[in-house]
Design an enzyme around this catalytic site. Structure first.
Site, PDB file in Angstrom:
ATOM      1  N   ARG A   1       5.982   4.687  15.323  1.00 51.36           N
ATOM      2  CA  ARG A   1       6.462   3.583  14.483  1.00 51.36           C
ATOM      3  C   ARG A   1       7.815   3.929  13.873  1.00 51.36           C
ATOM      4  O   ARG A   1       8.021   5.047  13.402  1.00 51.36           O
ATOM      5  CB  ARG A   1       5.441   3.295  13.379  1.00 51.36           C
TER       6      ARG A   1
ATOM      7  N   LYS B   1      -6.748   6.641   6.611  1.00 51.63           N
ATOM      8  CA  LYS B   1      -7.578   5.446   6.394  1.00 51.63           C
ATOM      9  C   LYS B   1      -7.907   4.749   7.717  1.00 51.63           C
ATOM     10  O   LYS B   1      -9.049   4.407   7.987  1.00 51.63           O
ATOM     11  CB  LYS B   1      -6.866   4.455   5.456  1.00 51.63           C
TER      12      LYS B   1
ATOM     13  N   ARG C   1       2.545  11.050  14.149  1.00 52.16           N
ATOM     14  CA  ARG C   1       1.621   9.949  14.475  1.00 52.16           C
ATOM     15  C   ARG C   1       2.118   9.150  15.682  1.00 52.16           C
ATOM     16  O   ARG C   1       3.277   8.781  15.757  1.00 52.16           O
ATOM     17  CB  ARG C   1       1.482   9.014  13.263  1.00 52.16           C
TER      18      ARG C   1
ATOM     19  N   ARG D   1      -2.797  -3.520  -2.253  1.00 50.79           N
ATOM     20  CA  ARG D   1      -1.801  -2.485  -2.516  1.00 50.79           C
ATOM     21  C   ARG D   1      -1.103  -2.681  -3.848  1.00 50.79           C
ATOM     22  O   ARG D   1      -0.240  -1.857  -4.206  1.00 50.79           O
ATOM     23  CB  ARG D   1      -0.742  -2.505  -1.418  1.00 50.79           C
TER      24      ARG D   1
HETATM   25  P1  ADP Z   1       0.094   2.937   6.691  1.00 53.50           P
HETATM   26  O1  ADP Z   1      -1.103   2.737   7.583  1.00 53.50           O
HETATM   27  O2  ADP Z   1       0.982   3.989   7.213  1.00 53.50           O
HETATM   28  O3  ADP Z   1      -0.278   3.114   5.258  1.00 53.50           O
HETATM   29  P2  ADP Z   1       0.466   0.127   7.041  1.00 53.50           P
HETATM   30  O4  ADP Z   1       0.391  -0.039   8.504  1.00 53.50           O
HETATM   31  O5  ADP Z   1      -0.742  -0.144   6.242  1.00 53.50           O
HETATM   32  O6  ADP Z   1       0.974   1.616   6.758  1.00 53.50           O
HETATM   33  O7  ADP Z   1       1.639  -0.751   6.447  1.00 53.50           O
HETATM   34  C1  ADP Z   1       2.910  -0.845   7.052  1.00 53.50           C
HETATM   35  C2  ADP Z   1       3.810  -1.765   6.223  1.00 53.50           C
HETATM   36  O8  ADP Z   1       3.250  -3.084   6.215  1.00 53.50           O
HETATM   37  C3  ADP Z   1       3.941  -1.392   4.759  1.00 53.50           C
HETATM   38  O9  ADP Z   1       4.956  -0.404   4.547  1.00 53.50           O
HETATM   39  C4  ADP Z   1       4.300  -2.746   4.140  1.00 53.50           C
HETATM   40  O10 ADP Z   1       5.652  -3.084   4.380  1.00 53.50           O
HETATM   41  C5  ADP Z   1       3.435  -3.709   4.945  1.00 53.50           C
HETATM   42  N1  ADP Z   1       2.115  -3.940   4.313  1.00 53.50           N
HETATM   43  C6  ADP Z   1       0.903  -3.633   4.840  1.00 53.50           C
HETATM   44  N2  ADP Z   1      -0.095  -3.991   4.004  1.00 53.50           N
HETATM   45  C7  ADP Z   1       0.506  -4.533   2.912  1.00 53.50           C
HETATM   46  C8  ADP Z   1       0.022  -5.061   1.680  1.00 53.50           C
HETATM   47  N3  ADP Z   1      -1.285  -5.113   1.393  1.00 53.50           N
HETATM   48  N4  ADP Z   1       0.931  -5.515   0.785  1.00 53.50           N
HETATM   49  C9  ADP Z   1       2.253  -5.486   1.057  1.00 53.50           C
HETATM   50  N5  ADP Z   1       2.778  -4.981   2.176  1.00 53.50           N
HETATM   51  C10 ADP Z   1       1.915  -4.515   3.124  1.00 53.50           C
HETATM   52  P1  ADP Z   2      -3.324   5.848   7.385  1.00 60.88           P
HETATM   53  O1  ADP Z   2      -4.056   4.703   8.042  1.00 60.88           O
HETATM   54  O2  ADP Z   2      -3.964   6.269   6.081  1.00 60.88           O
HETATM   55  O3  ADP Z   2      -1.850   5.626   7.249  1.00 60.88           O
HETATM   56  P2  ADP Z   2      -3.864   7.278   9.896  1.00 60.88           P
HETATM   57  O4  ADP Z   2      -5.331   7.135  10.078  1.00 60.88           O
HETATM   58  O5  ADP Z   2      -2.971   6.471  10.754  1.00 60.88           O
HETATM   59  O6  ADP Z   2      -3.484   7.129   8.319  1.00 60.88           O
HETATM   60  O7  ADP Z   2      -3.521   8.844  10.086  1.00 60.88           O
HETATM   61  C1  ADP Z   2      -2.174   9.316   9.954  1.00 60.88           C
HETATM   62  C2  ADP Z   2      -1.935  10.399  11.002  1.00 60.88           C
HETATM   63  O8  ADP Z   2      -2.716  11.566  10.674  1.00 60.88           O
HETATM   64  C3  ADP Z   2      -2.346  10.025  12.421  1.00 60.88           C
HETATM   65  O9  ADP Z   2      -1.463  10.671  13.303  1.00 60.88           O
HETATM   66  C4  ADP Z   2      -3.774  10.575  12.544  1.00 60.88           C
HETATM   67  O10 ADP Z   2      -4.106  10.890  13.904  1.00 60.88           O
HETATM   68  C5  ADP Z   2      -3.690  11.832  11.695  1.00 60.88           C
HETATM   69  N1  ADP Z   2      -4.941  12.147  10.970  1.00 60.88           N
HETATM   70  C6  ADP Z   2      -5.820  11.260  10.436  1.00 60.88           C
HETATM   71  N2  ADP Z   2      -6.829  11.910   9.797  1.00 60.88           N
HETATM   72  C7  ADP Z   2      -6.549  13.234   9.921  1.00 60.88           C
HETATM   73  C8  ADP Z   2      -7.221  14.439   9.468  1.00 60.88           C
HETATM   74  N3  ADP Z   2      -8.360  14.367   8.735  1.00 60.88           N
HETATM   75  N4  ADP Z   2      -6.665  15.628   9.770  1.00 60.88           N
HETATM   76  C9  ADP Z   2      -5.512  15.686  10.490  1.00 60.88           C
HETATM   77  N5  ADP Z   2      -4.834  14.620  10.952  1.00 60.88           N
HETATM   78  C10 ADP Z   2      -5.343  13.393  10.673  1.00 60.88           C
END
Ligand code: ADP
Ligand code: ADP
Length: 217
Positions: free
Chosen positions: A158, A13, A125, A86
């Protein structure tokens, strides 16, 4: 452009939100990035969120909804929500806010991938904590390992991308966030992309699905 990006951690995303940000100047609202900035700055909100984030649990709805109210006000010309809503309670609160403002959502984009792919993406990542930009040491490496291409500063892994916390976050997604797929499908806003494709193919499918043609086509 008003979009919501929905999908499990690691689906890509944030990566795709940056593609749209670069192409169209759309503002990415990443609740994860905002919360991490609060933690780095040591604010009350950051302190409130810390334990939940470390455990891979969701921060309570009231805290997040309060935070989003302020963010929305800064983006009258459009946004991409990445990581919000979420829960159904968050989605209902967002609906109410957007209805009040007269700002309908164009689409909710669902990114999905299997658990094994998500786990392997997250374990490789690397993030720039200053900008939120992410890389992947396997699929999308920076030019120089551990260094951000844009600002030349260090990249970090992270703490919540460790395998034990990732498993918890994926479970939390299944229970608390996946119900939003039906929620948005029922209102006819859901479009799906195959997040297993490479980054540029996902971007192409995404642009076509929201009716913005990819460059060169
Ligand atoms: P990812 O990109 O790997 O999906 P995020 O960076 O979006 O993870 O979120 C990291 C953490 O921040 C989540 O595990 C949660 O603890 C918190 N968080 C982020 N967005 C929300 C939300 N909309 N509601 C509740 N917790 C959130
Ligand atoms: P999210 O925001 O949904 O948690 P990220 O955009 O941070 O996901 O992507 C998670 C990991 O996967 C990062 O290390 C990113 O560089 C990698 N990644 C993202 N999109 C792709 C893809 N289409 N194919 C392979 N790796 C990807």
């Amino acid at each position: 452009m008003r979009l919501i990006f929905l999908g499990p951690p690691g689906a890509g995303k944030g990566t795709q939100a940056r593609v749209l940000e670069r192409r169209f100047g759309a503002a990415q609202i990443s609740t994860g990035d905002i919360l991490r900035r609060h933690r780095a700055d040591g604010t009350d909100l950051g302190k409130q969120a810390e334990g939940y984030m470390q455990r891979g649990e969701l921060v309570p709805d009231d805290v997040i909804i309060h935070m989003i109210v302020g963010e929305l006000d800064q983006h009258p010309s459009g946004f991409i929500m990445d990581g919000f809503p979420r829960t159904v309670a968050q989605a209902e609160a967002l609906d109410a806010m957007l209805t009040r403002k007269g700002w309908p959502i164009d689409a909710v984009v669902l990114f999905d991938a299997d658990r094994a792919t998500l786990i392997s993406r997250l374990s490789a990542r690397w993030s720039n904590p200053r900008s939120g930009r992410t890389y992947n040491s396997v699929t999308n490496p920076p030019k120089k390992a551990g260094i951000d291409d844009d600002d030349g500063g260090p990249l970090v892994q992270r703490v919540d991308d460790r395998p034990e916390t990732v498993a918890k976050r994926l479970d939390v997604y299944d229970v608390q966030t996946r119900p939003l797929v039906d929620y948005y499908r029922k209102v006819g806003k859901l479009v799906e992309v195959d997040a297993l494709q490479n980054v540029s193919d996902v971007a192409g499918q995404l642009l076509r699905s929201i009716r913005m043609e990819p460059a060169g086509h």
